[in-house]
Write an enzyme that holds these catalytic residues in place. Structure first.
Site, mmCIF file in Angstrom:
data_model
loop_
_atom_site.group_PDB
_atom_site.id
_atom_site.type_symbol
_atom_site.label_atom_id
_atom_site.label_comp_id
_atom_site.label_asym_id
_atom_site.label_seq_id
_atom_site.Cartn_x
_atom_site.Cartn_y
_atom_site.Cartn_z
ATOM 1 N N CYS A 42 -0.871 18.361 -25.857
ATOM 2 C CA CYS A 42 -1.280 19.566 -25.141
ATOM 3 C C CYS A 42 -1.410 20.763 -26.073
ATOM 4 C CB CYS A 42 -0.288 19.873 -24.021
ATOM 5 S SG CYS A 42 -0.730 21.339 -23.059
ATOM 6 N N CYS A 47 -4.785 20.510 -24.251
ATOM 7 C CA CYS A 47 -4.947 21.594 -23.282
ATOM 8 C C CYS A 47 -5.185 22.963 -23.905
ATOM 9 C CB CYS A 47 -3.707 21.706 -22.388
ATOM 10 S SG CYS A 47 -2.938 20.152 -21.947
ATOM 11 N N LYS A 50 -8.305 23.287 -26.392
ATOM 12 C CA LYS A 50 -9.494 23.022 -25.582
ATOM 13 C C LYS A 50 -9.803 24.198 -24.668
ATOM 14 C CE LYS A 50 -9.009 20.529 -22.040
ATOM 15 N NZ LYS A 50 -8.596 19.378 -21.216
ATOM 16 N N TYR A 176 -12.814 13.332 -17.689
ATOM 17 C CA TYR A 176 -12.715 14.783 -17.819
ATOM 18 C C TYR A 176 -12.839 15.254 -19.265
ATOM 19 C CZ TYR A 176 -7.801 14.489 -19.307
ATOM 20 O OH TYR A 176 -6.646 14.231 -20.002
ATOM 21 N N GLU A 180 -15.616 17.938 -20.146
ATOM 22 C CA GLU A 180 -15.219 19.255 -20.652
ATOM 23 C C GLU A 180 -15.857 19.567 -21.991
ATOM 24 O OE1 GLU A 180 -10.884 19.834 -18.464
ATOM 25 O OE2 GLU A 180 -10.966 18.860 -20.421
ATOM 26 N N HIS A 446 -10.737 39.774 1.018
ATOM 27 C CA HIS A 446 -12.187 39.945 0.993
ATOM 28 C C HIS A 446 -12.589 41.075 0.045
ATOM 29 C CE1 HIS A 446 -16.238 39.640 2.596
ATOM 30 N NE2 HIS A 446 -16.264 40.970 2.688
ATOM 31 N N GLU A 451 -10.956 33.226 -0.152
ATOM 32 C CA GLU A 451 -10.905 33.430 1.287
ATOM 33 C C GLU A 451 -11.726 32.393 2.049
ATOM 34 O OE1 GLU A 451 -12.918 36.799 3.128
ATOM 35 O OE2 GLU A 451 -14.189 37.013 1.350
#
Length: 457
Positions: A42, A47, A50, A176, A180, A446, A451
């Site tokens: 990671c 992670c 990246k 992934y 990515e 909002h 939302e």
């Protein structure tokens, strides 16, 4: 019997670091061995670097979008050497930070490779030590399919150290990692061709996520070659020639990334010496093999009662936060007098592609298999407010999967900006057993994309 350590951890990645520090906090004498930089996949080659590359790849579109808001942005150019070197410096800073955390916790760091001699003995460097309990947290590593010319292929490890920016990169893989990096390199200005063996990327994700990301990536300029197999790679004067299955023309690129999965990093660990059992994990297709992982129970215990394993070297979910949670649960159970399991249900995850996506809970397909006709889905697809002035045809997707019998929310899925941030909050509600009525009764913020999850009808 007296042992040198109460706990010996092999591997200073996310899971090993979390477990060692937690165990030491309970008064255990702990050592951790790591032959690479401290921090694991990671921090070092996953992670963190990246995500920094993801951030860097987003600026060109922001520059273009600024014009819609009246900004005049001049010519921009990426300094590749600066980009790569600054990411590497940050990675090394974080690695040193983790070393400091170990020292503060009282964990002895042994910068050497460790192998098992027997259930209680570890060979580390030029000596042998003993431990009452052993935790294996060696993570995983990228693997290339066994095909001609794969010596020319990059893996995800090398993507963070490319000396020059490729003009055209071909990427094999629909998971992934491939998705990515295709988005990153496209955003950075490279021509990108992504080769996938089926018609859609991200097998196992909700279909709306799969189609939403693939359509969005195509819109941004990634070229997909679907239902294709790579047969071989050759070095030619123009670069690399990637020969595909008969119905597809060869590709010429100056870089080729094999993003075909990762396997547990357990070779030459001495598992057989300690009687630790492994189980197969499957990969499909020509050139792909079945790979072993360490079998563990719900408490991360292996077939040896004093040996445990967490993270990507096991047959569980391979995500950094999962490894951390498994490591802490192990330490609490074995050293903290608090026996507990790490739950692998409703674990949220994200794909930092462009567009971004995140998910938690069951996909629509999984829910239908489990609950049949009782499954209800609510979804919305729209252009986000930000792009009402940019003119870009960007789309956001939000989706809820519901058990119609109980009104319980089984899954939440999103494609669009800040998907990971939004789904992280929604994951809490799903973990608590929220219903669709709970979502309906919640007042939205909002205007925001989030939302939309509480206004779905």
């Amino acid at each position: 019997m007296n042992y040198d350590y109460d706990l010996f951890v092999i591997g200073a990645g996310s899971g090993g670091l979390a477990a060692s520090k937690r165990a030491a906090s309970y008064g255990a004498k702990v050592a951790i061995a790591e032959q690479d930089l401290v921090g694991g996949t990671c921090v070092i080659r996953g992670c963190i670097p990246k995500k920094l590359m993801v951030y860097g790849s987003r600026f060109p579109q922001l520059f273009r979008n600024a014009a819609g808001y009246g900004w005049r942005v001049g010519e921009s150019e990426l300094n590749w050497e600066h980009f790569i070197s600054t990411i590497d410096r940050e990675v090394r800073r974080l690695s040193r930070l983790h070393i400091g955390f170990l020292e503060k916790a009282g964990v002895e760091l042994i910068p050497s490779r460790a192998t098992l001699v027997d259930p209680h003995t570890i060979e580390v460097g030029d000596r042998k030590v003993t431990a009452n309990k052993i935790l294996i947290a060696v993570g995983g590593r990228p693997v290339k399919p066994d095909l001609p010319g794969m010596e020319y292929a990059l893996t995800s490890n090398e993507m963070f150290h490319l000396p020059a920016q490729p003009k055209h990169i071909a990427i094999l893989g629909a998971g992934y990692i491939g998705v990515e990096f295709a988005s990153i390199m496209c955003g950075l200005g490279c021509e990108v061709t992504q080769i996938i063996r089926r018609d859609l990327i991200l097998r196992g994700f909700d279909r709306d996520i799969r189609t939403g990301i693939q359509d969005g990536m195509t819109h941004h300029g990634v070229k997909f070659i679907t239902n294709a197999e790579v047969e071989k790679i050759e070095r030619v004067s123009e670069g690399l020639k990637i020969k595909l299955s008969e119905e597809h023309q060869p590709i010429i690129a100056d870089a080729f990334l094999a993003a075909t999965g990762r396997i547990p990093n357990i070779d030459s660990l001495g598992l057989e010496n300690a009687g630790v059992e492994i189980v197969p994990t499957d990969e499909e297709g020509p050139g792909y093999v079945t790979n072993p992982a360490i079998a563990v129970d719900d408490y991360s215990q292996t077939s040896q009662p004093n040996i445990f394993a967490v993270g990507d070297c096991t047959d569980k979910i391979n995500l950094t936060p999962v490894a951390i949670a498994e490591g802490r649960a192990f330490a609490d159970t074995e050293f903290g007098n608090h026996r507990r399991q790490m739950s692998h249900e409703n674990v949220p995850s994200a794909v930092f592609s462009h567009p971004e996506a995140a998910t938690v809970g069951l996909t629509e397909e999984q829910a239908q298999e489990k609950y049949g006709d009782a499954v209800q889905t609510y979804r919305a697809r729209f252009r986000p407010l930000f792009h009402s002035l940019t003119g870009d045809d960007e789309k956001t997707i939000v989706k809820l999967v519901i058990d119609g019998n109980t009104d319980k929310v089984l899954g939440a899925h999103m494609v669009g900006e800040y998907a990971a941030e939004v789904i992280q909050g929604i994951a809490i509600t799903i973990k608590m057993g929220a219903t669709k009525k709970d979502f309906d009764a919640t007042v939205g913020i909002h205007p925001s994309t989030a939302e939309e999850f509480v206004t779905l009808r």
